[in-house]
Design a protein around this motif. Structure first.
Motif, PDB file in Angstrom:
ATOM      1  N   GLY A   1       0.800  -1.221   0.000  1.00  0.00           N
ATOM      2  CA  GLY A   1       0.000   0.000   0.000  1.00  0.00           C
ATOM      3  C   GLY A   1       0.828   1.265   0.000  1.00  0.00           C
ATOM      4  N   THR A   2       2.091   1.164   0.400  1.00  0.00           N
ATOM      5  CA  THR A   2       2.969   2.336   0.417  1.00  0.00           C
ATOM      6  C   THR A   2       4.001   2.288  -0.702  1.00  0.00           C
ATOM      7  N   VAL A   3       3.734   1.495  -1.749  1.00  0.00           N
ATOM      8  CA  VAL A   3       4.555   1.521  -2.960  1.00  0.00           C
ATOM      9  C   VAL A   3       3.850   2.406  -3.981  1.00  0.00           C
ATOM     10  N   SER A   4       4.526   3.460  -4.424  1.00  0.00           N
ATOM     11  CA  SER A   4       3.941   4.385  -5.396  1.00  0.00           C
ATOM     12  C   SER A   4       4.121   3.862  -6.816  1.00  0.00           C
ATOM     13  N   ARG A   5       3.125   4.100  -7.676  1.00  0.00           N
ATOM     14  CA  ARG A   5       3.233   3.784  -9.098  1.00  0.00           C
ATOM     15  C   ARG A   5       3.371   5.101  -9.860  1.00  0.00           C
ATOM     16  N   LEU A   6       4.511   5.265 -10.522  1.00  0.00           N
ATOM     17  CA  LEU A   6       4.840   6.522 -11.182  1.00  0.00           C
ATOM     18  C   LEU A   6       4.571   6.430 -12.677  1.00  0.00           C
ATOM     19  N   THR A   7       3.884   7.423 -13.213  1.00  0.00           N
ATOM     20  CA  THR A   7       3.600   7.448 -14.644  1.00  0.00           C
ATOM     21  C   THR A   7       4.818   7.980 -15.405  1.00  0.00           C
ATOM     22  N   ASN A   8       4.911   7.579 -16.661  1.00  0.00           N
ATOM     23  CA  ASN A   8       5.996   8.019 -17.554  1.00  0.00           C
ATOM     24  C   ASN A   8       7.386   7.709 -17.000  1.00  0.00           C
ATOM     25  N   THR A   9       7.467   6.654 -16.211  1.00  0.00           N
ATOM     26  CA  THR A   9       8.734   6.225 -15.610  1.00  0.00           C
ATOM     27  C   THR A   9       8.781   4.705 -15.630  1.00  0.00           C
ATOM     28  N   PRO A  10       9.860   4.112 -16.111  1.00  0.00           N
ATOM     29  CA  PRO A  10       9.926   2.649 -16.121  1.00  0.00           C
ATOM     30  C   PRO A  10      10.234   2.086 -14.730  1.00  0.00           C
ATOM     31  N   THR A  11       9.789   0.890 -14.488  1.00  0.00           N
ATOM     32  CA  THR A  11      10.211   0.165 -13.291  1.00  0.00           C
ATOM     33  C   THR A  11      11.704  -0.119 -13.386  1.00  0.00           C
ATOM     34  N   GLY A  12      12.389  -0.059 -12.269  1.00  0.00           N
ATOM     35  CA  GLY A  12      13.820  -0.333 -12.261  1.00  0.00           C
ATOM     36  C   GLY A  12      14.123  -1.764 -12.666  1.00  0.00           C
ATOM     37  N   ILE A  13      15.277  -1.959 -13.291  1.00  0.00           N
ATOM     38  CA  ILE A  13      15.698  -3.314 -13.660  1.00  0.00           C
ATOM     39  C   ILE A  13      17.139  -3.545 -13.208  1.00  0.00           C
ATOM     40  N   ALA A  14      17.457  -4.810 -12.998  1.00  0.00           N
ATOM     41  CA  ALA A  14      18.838  -5.215 -12.758  1.00  0.00           C
ATOM     42  C   ALA A  14      19.172  -6.283 -13.790  1.00  0.00           C
ATOM     43  N   SER A  15      20.205  -6.048 -14.570  1.00  0.00           N
ATOM     44  CA  SER A  15      20.676  -7.020 -15.557  1.00  0.00           C
ATOM     45  C   SER A  15      21.804  -7.821 -14.910  1.00  0.00           C
ATOM     46  N   ILE A  16      21.569  -9.110 -14.727  1.00  0.00           N
ATOM     47  CA  ILE A  16      22.488  -9.965 -13.972  1.00  0.00           C
ATOM     48  C   ILE A  16      23.052 -11.053 -14.880  1.00  0.00           C
ATOM     49  N   LEU A  17      24.357 -11.133 -14.950  1.00  0.00           N
ATOM     50  CA  LEU A  17      25.014 -12.232 -15.635  1.00  0.00           C
ATOM     51  C   LEU A  17      25.444 -13.238 -14.576  1.00  0.00           C
ATOM     52  N   HIS A  18      24.871 -14.412 -14.655  1.00  0.00           N
ATOM     53  CA  HIS A  18      25.085 -15.456 -13.647  1.00  0.00           C
ATOM     54  C   HIS A  18      25.906 -16.584 -14.235  1.00  0.00           C
ATOM     55  N   THR A  19      27.028 -16.900 -13.602  1.00  0.00           N
ATOM     56  CA  THR A  19      27.830 -18.057 -13.993  1.00  0.00           C
ATOM     57  C   THR A  19      27.947 -18.993 -12.798  1.00  0.00           C
ATOM     58  N   ARG A  20      28.574 -20.146 -13.014  1.00  0.00           N
ATOM     59  CA  ARG A  20      28.727 -21.102 -11.917  1.00  0.00           C
ATOM     60  C   ARG A  20      29.653 -20.576 -10.831  1.00  0.00           C
ATOM     61  N   GLN A  21      30.482 -19.604 -11.175  1.00  0.00           N
ATOM     62  CA  GLN A  21      31.452 -19.086 -10.215  1.00  0.00           C
ATOM     63  C   GLN A  21      30.993 -17.807  -9.505  1.00  0.00           C
ATOM     64  N   ASP A  22      30.221 -16.966 -10.194  1.00  0.00           N
ATOM     65  CA  ASP A  22      29.954 -15.644  -9.624  1.00  0.00           C
ATOM     66  C   ASP A  22      28.823 -14.966 -10.382  1.00  0.00           C
ATOM     67  N   ASN A  23      28.522 -13.718  -9.986  1.00  0.00           N
ATOM     68  CA  ASN A  23      27.534 -12.875 -10.659  1.00  0.00           C
ATOM     69  C   ASN A  23      28.136 -11.502 -10.930  1.00  0.00           C
ATOM     70  N   CYS A  24      27.685 -10.838 -11.989  1.00  0.00           N
ATOM     71  CA  CYS A  24      27.941  -9.413 -12.131  1.00  0.00           C
ATOM     72  C   CYS A  24      26.615  -8.751 -12.489  1.00  0.00           C
ATOM     73  N   ILE A  25      26.429  -7.514 -12.011  1.00  0.00           N
ATOM     74  CA  ILE A  25      25.111  -6.885 -12.047  1.00  0.00           C
ATOM     75  C   ILE A  25      25.216  -5.447 -12.534  1.00  0.00           C
ATOM     76  N   VAL A  26      24.303  -5.054 -13.445  1.00  0.00           N
ATOM     77  CA  VAL A  26      24.151  -3.665 -13.871  1.00  0.00           C
ATOM     78  C   VAL A  26      22.725  -3.239 -13.547  1.00  0.00           C
ATOM     79  N   ILE A  27      22.574  -2.122 -12.832  1.00  0.00           N
ATOM     80  CA  ILE A  27      21.263  -1.664 -12.392  1.00  0.00           C
ATOM     81  C   ILE A  27      20.862  -0.399 -13.156  1.00  0.00           C
ATOM     82  N   VAL A  28      19.619  -0.370 -13.641  1.00  0.00           N
ATOM     83  CA  VAL A  28      19.024   0.843 -14.207  1.00  0.00           C
ATOM     84  C   VAL A  28      17.928   1.271 -13.234  1.00  0.00           C
ATOM     85  N   PRO A  29      18.080   2.390 -12.511  1.00  0.00           N
ATOM     86  CA  PRO A  29      17.191   2.705 -11.387  1.00  0.00           C
ATOM     87  C   PRO A  29      15.720   2.874 -11.744  1.00  0.00           C
ATOM     88  N   GLY A  30      15.422   3.531 -12.877  1.00  0.00           N
ATOM     89  CA  GLY A  30      14.023   3.766 -13.218  1.00  0.00           C
ATOM     90  C   GLY A  30      13.296   4.475 -12.089  1.00  0.00           C
TER      91      GLY A  30
END
Length: 307
Positions: free
Chosen positions: A84-113
């Motif tokens: 109930g306290t999460v705002s929905r903003l118009t003309n703004t994308p939801t944030g995303i995290a692009s994650i590359l996952h391997t058997r050894q580790d992860n690396c992450i790029v975040i787009v805040p939106g």
């Protein structure tokens, strides 16, 4: 046991997880194995961690008025988180995290939106929710002025706070002094130690982290909990270091392990447990979380942690 009430102010992302055999080298293109669309964001992950353990959880943040935002809210509600306290903003994308996952580790790029548009005013709209909480959890994937606003509201109401300072950013002293618990991992703490005034004792070696915890606590007046992956977590008690070891598990996906630890720590503290009991519970919960794929899907239930 009383049901703890927890407020989480932070990010909500859709994680786009690409699995591959290995990390590509600079300039290299490789073929991935799969892609998954998984609800994430440090704030949402910690909220789900608390809710799966049995807490009443209010999520405070923002998503876009898009399909990703709808998916995020539905997933939180499915896991028992109040939105109930999460705002929905118009003309703004939801944030995303692009994650590359391997058997050894992860690396992450975040787009805040929408996460980048969480303002002190938006947080203030949920002030009463924060004041009614047993504990507040915050991280650093939203603007710092919003983080500070949440911490100030909690401090004014006597609500204890857990600041998970990730991803590592330069933080003003006035923000740091509002936190009751500070939970960096080893890499993050090395970054933050550099900000201690120059007349302090510099770190001499990695093994000197105990001195670093004491030094940090003297400057900022809060308890530092150093999360150490497979080594568990450490803190100072009466000037002596205490390390809670992590159980040995077969890791499948380490994404969200730190969020699980913070959520479970908050659950324990909000339940009235001691720091040691809360952290033992949190380390076990985090260890269990890495045995499943997906940050939120891996969050254990209370009965699983308490076996």
């Amino acid at each position: 046991m009383k049901r703890p009430r927890i407020a989480v102010v932070g990010s909500l992302n859709l994680d786009l997880v690409v699995s591959a055999e290995r990390m590509p080298q600079a300039g290299e293109t490789i073929t991935g194995e799969s892609i998954h669309y998984i609800p994430g964001g440090k704030g949402a992950n910690q909220a789900v961690a608390c809710a799966r353990l049995g807490a009443h959880v209010d999520m405070i943040g923002a998503v876009g008025d898009d399909s990703f935002g709808s998916s995020m809210l539905a997933e939180l509600e499915k896991n028992g988180v109040s939105t109930g306290t999460v705002s929905r903003l118009t003309n703004t994308p939801t944030g995303i995290a692009s994650i590359l996952h391997t058997r050894q580790d992860n690396c992450i790029v975040i787009v805040p939106g929408a996460n980048g548009k969480v303002t002190p005013g938006l947080v203030e709209q949920a002030a009463e929710t924060i004041r009614q909480a047993d504990i507040l959890l915050v991280q650093l994937e939203i603007p710092l002025d919003a983080v500070e606003a949440a911490l100030r509201i909690a401090r004014s109401a006597g609500v204890r706070t857990v600041l998970n300072p990730a991803p590592a950013r330069n933080l003003p002293a006035e923000l740091l002094e509002l936190a009751d618990y500070f939970t960096p991992n080893e890499t993050e703490f090395a970054f933050y130690r550099e900000s201690i005034p120059a007349n302090s004792t510099p770190p001499e070696a990695e093994a000197d982290w105990q001195n670093g915890l004491a030094e940090w606590a003297r400057h900022y007046g809060h308890t530092v909990i150093l999360t150490r992956g497979r080594e568990g977590a450490s803190y100072l008690q009466d000037g002596s270091s205490v390390t809670i070891p992590a159980p040995i598990v077969q890791a499948v996906d380490t994404t969200g392990a730190g969020d699980c630890l913070n959520g479970a720590l908050g659950f324990g503290l909000a339940s009235g447990w001691s720091l040691e009991q809360s952290l033992r519970f949190a380390v076990r919960a985090a260890s269990l979380s890495v045995t499943k794929f997906g940050a939120q899907a891996g969050m254990p239930t209370f009965s699983e942690v308490n076996l």
